[in-house]
Every structure is written in structure tokens, then in C-alpha cells.
Design a protein around this motif. Structure first.
Motif, PDB file in Angstrom:
ATOM      1  N   THR A 175       0.916  -1.259  -0.399  1.00 24.14           N
ATOM      2  CA  THR A 175      -0.119  -0.054   0.113  1.00 24.14           C
ATOM      3  C   THR A 175       0.907   1.170  -0.208  1.00 24.14           C
ATOM      4  O   THR A 175       2.208   1.089   0.318  1.00 24.14           O
ATOM      5  CB  THR A 175      -1.275   0.028   1.684  1.00 24.14           C
ATOM      6  OG1 THR A 175       0.369   0.158   2.415  1.00 24.14           O
ATOM      7  CG2 THR A 175      -1.566  -1.051   1.516  1.00 24.14           C
ATOM      8  N   PRO A 176      -0.068   2.199  -0.240  1.00 25.60           N
ATOM      9  CA  PRO A 176       1.130   3.426  -0.128  1.00 25.60           C
ATOM     10  C   PRO A 176       1.711   4.339   0.949  1.00 25.60           C
ATOM     11  O   PRO A 176       3.431   3.889   0.998  1.00 25.60           O
ATOM     12  CB  PRO A 176       0.083   4.814  -0.492  1.00 25.60           C
ATOM     13  CG  PRO A 176      -0.757   4.176  -0.926  1.00 25.60           C
ATOM     14  CD  PRO A 176      -0.906   2.558  -0.748  1.00 25.60           C
ATOM     15  N   GLU A 177       0.933   3.165   2.032  1.00 19.78           N
ATOM     16  CA  GLU A 177       1.135   3.535   3.838  1.00 19.78           C
ATOM     17  C   GLU A 177       2.986   2.501   3.734  1.00 19.78           C
ATOM     18  O   GLU A 177       3.656   2.977   4.854  1.00 19.78           O
ATOM     19  CB  GLU A 177       0.075   3.286   4.840  1.00 19.78           C
ATOM     20  CG  GLU A 177      -0.432   4.123   4.346  1.00 19.78           C
ATOM     21  CD  GLU A 177      -1.866   3.854   2.774  1.00 19.78           C
ATOM     22  OE1 GLU A 177      -2.208   4.974   3.533  1.00 19.78           O
ATOM     23  OE2 GLU A 177      -1.723   2.883   2.762  1.00 19.78           O
ATOM     24  N   GLN A 178       2.991   1.227   2.863  1.00 28.43           N
ATOM     25  CA  GLN A 178       3.940   0.908   3.284  1.00 28.43           C
ATOM     26  C   GLN A 178       5.384   0.943   2.351  1.00 28.43           C
ATOM     27  O   GLN A 178       5.998   0.481   3.045  1.00 28.43           O
ATOM     28  CB  GLN A 178       2.951  -1.062   2.392  1.00 28.43           C
ATOM     29  CG  GLN A 178       2.637  -1.356   3.804  1.00 28.43           C
ATOM     30  CD  GLN A 178       2.191  -2.482   3.494  1.00 28.43           C
ATOM     31  OE1 GLN A 178       1.512  -2.944   2.388  1.00 28.43           O
ATOM     32  NE2 GLN A 178       1.624  -3.501   4.305  1.00 28.43           N
ATOM     33  N   VAL A 179       5.155   1.507   0.990  1.00 28.55           N
ATOM     34  CA  VAL A 179       6.360   1.435   0.465  1.00 28.55           C
ATOM     35  C   VAL A 179       7.389   3.108   1.627  1.00 28.55           C
ATOM     36  O   VAL A 179       7.427   4.089   2.075  1.00 28.55           O
ATOM     37  CB  VAL A 179       6.176   2.917  -1.021  1.00 28.55           C
ATOM     38  CG1 VAL A 179       7.150   3.398  -1.571  1.00 28.55           C
ATOM     39  CG2 VAL A 179       5.426   2.159  -1.769  1.00 28.55           C
ATOM     40  N   ASP A 180       8.651   1.893   1.184  1.00 30.94           N
ATOM     41  CA  ASP A 180       9.656   2.297   1.619  1.00 30.94           C
ATOM     42  C   ASP A 180      10.250   3.376  -0.058  1.00 30.94           C
ATOM     43  O   ASP A 180      10.260   3.461  -0.648  1.00 30.94           O
ATOM     44  CB  ASP A 180      11.203   1.687   1.883  1.00 30.94           C
ATOM     45  CG  ASP A 180      12.499   2.097   2.111  1.00 30.94           C
ATOM     46  OD1 ASP A 180      12.427   3.860   1.356  1.00 30.94           O
ATOM     47  OD2 ASP A 180      12.884   1.694   2.884  1.00 30.94           O
ATOM     48  N   PHE A 188      -0.173   9.936  -2.799  1.00 34.64           N
ATOM     49  CA  PHE A 188       1.042   9.652  -2.711  1.00 34.64           C
ATOM     50  C   PHE A 188       2.062   9.708  -4.336  1.00 34.64           C
ATOM     51  O   PHE A 188       3.163   9.916  -3.900  1.00 34.64           O
ATOM     52  CB  PHE A 188       0.392   7.474  -2.078  1.00 34.64           C
ATOM     53  CG  PHE A 188       1.837   7.090  -2.914  1.00 34.64           C
ATOM     54  CD1 PHE A 188       3.270   7.140  -1.834  1.00 34.64           C
ATOM     55  CD2 PHE A 188       2.934   6.623  -4.003  1.00 34.64           C
ATOM     56  CE1 PHE A 188       4.312   6.571  -1.475  1.00 34.64           C
ATOM     57  CE2 PHE A 188       3.614   5.896  -3.973  1.00 34.64           C
ATOM     58  CZ  PHE A 188       4.543   5.772  -3.086  1.00 34.64           C
ATOM     59  N   VAL A 189       1.388   9.930  -4.981  1.00 35.29           N
ATOM     60  CA  VAL A 189       2.615   9.721  -5.992  1.00 35.29           C
ATOM     61  C   VAL A 189       2.475  11.024  -6.482  1.00 35.29           C
ATOM     62  O   VAL A 189       3.655  11.521  -6.900  1.00 35.29           O
ATOM     63  CB  VAL A 189       1.629   9.224  -7.451  1.00 35.29           C
ATOM     64  CG1 VAL A 189       1.708  10.134  -9.165  1.00 35.29           C
ATOM     65  CG2 VAL A 189       0.852   8.464  -7.486  1.00 35.29           C
ATOM     66  N   ARG A 190       1.548  12.897  -6.068  1.00 39.64           N
ATOM     67  CA  ARG A 190       2.188  13.882  -5.928  1.00 39.64           C
ATOM     68  C   ARG A 190       2.710  14.292  -4.938  1.00 39.64           C
ATOM     69  O   ARG A 190       3.584  15.211  -4.618  1.00 39.64           O
ATOM     70  CB  ARG A 190       0.752  14.537  -5.776  1.00 39.64           C
ATOM     71  CG  ARG A 190      -0.503  14.916  -6.905  1.00 39.64           C
ATOM     72  CD  ARG A 190      -1.376  16.003  -6.839  1.00 39.64           C
ATOM     73  NE  ARG A 190      -2.132  15.463  -5.831  1.00 39.64           N
ATOM     74  CZ  ARG A 190      -3.251  14.783  -5.574  1.00 39.64           C
ATOM     75  NH1 ARG A 190      -4.160  14.812  -6.863  1.00 39.64           N
ATOM     76  NH2 ARG A 190      -3.714  14.712  -4.505  1.00 39.64           N
ATOM     77  N   ALA A 191       2.377  12.927  -3.603  1.00 38.97           N
ATOM     78  CA  ALA A 191       4.090  13.805  -2.740  1.00 38.97           C
ATOM     79  C   ALA A 191       5.269  12.795  -3.554  1.00 38.97           C
ATOM     80  O   ALA A 191       6.461  13.698  -2.910  1.00 38.97           O
ATOM     81  CB  ALA A 191       3.826  12.852  -1.590  1.00 38.97           C
ATOM     82  N   LEU A 192       5.414  12.197  -4.227  1.00 38.47           N
ATOM     83  CA  LEU A 192       6.879  11.350  -4.354  1.00 38.47           C
ATOM     84  C   LEU A 192       7.750  13.075  -4.994  1.00 38.47           C
ATOM     85  O   LEU A 192       7.002  14.080  -5.644  1.00 38.47           O
ATOM     86  CB  LEU A 192       6.697  10.859  -5.761  1.00 38.47           C
ATOM     87  CG  LEU A 192       5.665   9.297  -5.465  1.00 38.47           C
ATOM     88  CD1 LEU A 192       6.310   8.223  -6.310  1.00 38.47           C
ATOM     89  CD2 LEU A 192       6.809   9.212  -4.474  1.00 38.47           C
ATOM     90  N   PRO A 193       8.943  13.260  -4.697  1.00 37.55           N
ATOM     91  CA  PRO A 193       9.457  13.645  -4.712  1.00 37.55           C
ATOM     92  C   PRO A 193      10.200  13.865  -6.930  1.00 37.55           C
ATOM     93  O   PRO A 193       9.854  12.906  -7.008  1.00 37.55           O
ATOM     94  CB  PRO A 193      11.062  13.596  -4.716  1.00 37.55           C
ATOM     95  CG  PRO A 193      10.977  11.962  -4.168  1.00 37.55           C
ATOM     96  CD  PRO A 193       9.741  12.118  -3.319  1.00 37.55           C
ATOM     97  N   LEU A 199       1.967  10.536 -13.161  1.00 32.88           N
ATOM     98  CA  LEU A 199       3.921  10.041 -12.811  1.00 32.88           C
ATOM     99  C   LEU A 199       4.602  10.100 -13.534  1.00 32.88           C
ATOM    100  O   LEU A 199       6.051  10.511 -13.538  1.00 32.88           O
ATOM    101  CB  LEU A 199       3.357   8.052 -13.389  1.00 32.88           C
ATOM    102  CG  LEU A 199       2.939   7.659 -12.291  1.00 32.88           C
ATOM    103  CD1 LEU A 199       2.117   6.239 -12.818  1.00 32.88           C
ATOM    104  CD2 LEU A 199       3.561   7.308 -10.920  1.00 32.88           C
ATOM    105  N   GLU A 200       4.786  10.555 -14.977  1.00 31.72           N
ATOM    106  CA  GLU A 200       5.490  11.331 -15.912  1.00 31.72           C
ATOM    107  C   GLU A 200       5.963  12.298 -15.450  1.00 31.72           C
ATOM    108  O   GLU A 200       7.278  12.233 -15.851  1.00 31.72           O
ATOM    109  CB  GLU A 200       5.334  11.278 -16.980  1.00 31.72           C
ATOM    110  CG  GLU A 200       5.116  10.073 -18.340  1.00 31.72           C
ATOM    111  CD  GLU A 200       3.678  10.409 -19.325  1.00 31.72           C
ATOM    112  OE1 GLU A 200       3.156  11.191 -19.722  1.00 31.72           O
ATOM    113  OE2 GLU A 200       3.670   9.175 -19.693  1.00 31.72           O
ATOM    114  N   GLN A 201       5.404  13.026 -14.589  1.00 35.65           N
ATOM    115  CA  GLN A 201       5.873  14.585 -14.417  1.00 35.65           C
ATOM    116  C   GLN A 201       6.950  14.095 -13.038  1.00 35.65           C
ATOM    117  O   GLN A 201       8.219  15.188 -13.100  1.00 35.65           O
ATOM    118  CB  GLN A 201       5.143  15.554 -13.306  1.00 35.65           C
ATOM    119  CG  GLN A 201       4.149  16.022 -14.533  1.00 35.65           C
ATOM    120  CD  GLN A 201       2.831  16.956 -14.032  1.00 35.65           C
ATOM    121  OE1 GLN A 201       2.624  16.799 -13.077  1.00 35.65           O
ATOM    122  NE2 GLN A 201       2.004  17.435 -14.668  1.00 35.65           N
TER     123      GLN A 201
END
Length: 153
Positions: free
Chosen positions: A32-37, A65-70, A101-103
Motif C-alpha cells: 500500500t502507499p503507507e508501506q512504501v519505502d 502518494f504519487v503527488r508527494a513523490l519527489p 507519474l511522467e512529471q
């Protein structure tokens, strides 16, 4: 090839079934997004992102989750979804997540969707639509899709 599948499956476990089949083929953990390292995510050659479709969109938790990725240079990704109805051509629900995702630096290499039990309000009184889905044929299609994503050995 190192792979991971990030999945949100909240209503009936439909998306989890599809994710599990893909994860088996790709030898990838389903999290899940909460489990991702995020460090482990950055080291992956391929990442799948999937959920059920809610009001013509992927689950809000997956989108957050995806929006928060660097933003960084990443490898490949794919998207997958389960929904009561097919993706409409006038408002494709995979396009916004693919663009996001492309961004974030991913190369999106494919998408998969299949029908699934949907008990959204108008269908709840009759027990929902697409009962029994995803079925064996849907799971075979998910397996075939995932096999096409594997790096050649």
C-alpha cells in the motif's frame, strides 16, 4: 529486474486480486502507499500503480502518494485499475495518473484495466454490477499483461 506494485484496494478486494497476479509474475511485492519505502521505490526498475476507480478517478490515497513523490529520474512504471465500467473515451481515467507519474520522472510503459464488482450507490440496491468479476479470464489477462512487462532474460 527489481519491481514493486503500489496498490489501493478498499471495496471488495478486486484490485488486490489483479495486483497479486501481476506481483507473482513480476516477482514483486504488493504494497500500500503507507508501506512504501521511497528509497526502495527509487531503486526499482519497474513500479506498478493501481486502484479501483472512484468517480472516474484512481483512489485519492494513491493520487496523493504519487503527488508527494519527489521529482527525480526514475525508470519504468505502469498503471492498472478495476472498475464497474470501461474507461470512457471522453474522459480517460488513466491519463491523469499517467501524466502525474511522467512529471515525477517515470516512463509509463503501459496500462491495464478490467471490470470488477461495483456497488456504487445507484447499483447497491441490486447488489452491484459486474458480479463475479474480476473472473478467471480477467486474471489471465492481468498475467499476460505483466508477462509483457518483464525484462527479456
Amino acid at each position: 529486474m527489481k519491481a514493486m506494485i503500489v496498490c489501493v484496494s478498499v471495496s471488495h478486494g478486486n484490485t488486490q486480486k489483479v495486483a497479486d497476479v501481476m506481483g507473482h509474475v513480476l516477482e514483486a511485492p504488493v504494497v500500500t502507499p503507507e508501506q512504501v519505502d521511497t528509497a526502495e521505490l527509487s531503486a526499482c526498475d519497474l513500479v506498478g500503480f493501481g486502484s479501483g476507480i472512484f468517480s472516474m478517478s484512481f483512489h485519492p490515497g494513491l493520487r496523493r502518494f504519487v503527488r508527494a513523490l519527489p521529482r527525480e529520474q526514475r525508470r519504468k512504471a505502469f498503471v492498472f485499475a478495476t472498475s464497474g465500467f470501461p474507461e470512457p473515451p471522453f474522459r480517460p481515467y488513466t491519463r491523469p495518473l499517467t501524466g502525474l507519474l511522467e512529471q515525477k520522472g517515470f516512463e509509463v510503459v503501459g496500462s491495464f484495466s478490467c471490470r470488477a464488482l461495483d456497488t456504487w450507490f445507484p447499483f447497491k440496491p441490486v447488489g452491484g454490477v459486474r458480479k463475479g468479476r474480476p473472473d478467471a479470464a480477467d486474471l489471465v489477462a492481468a498475467r499476460t499483461f505483466a508477462e509483457g512487462l518483464r525484462a527479456p532474460e
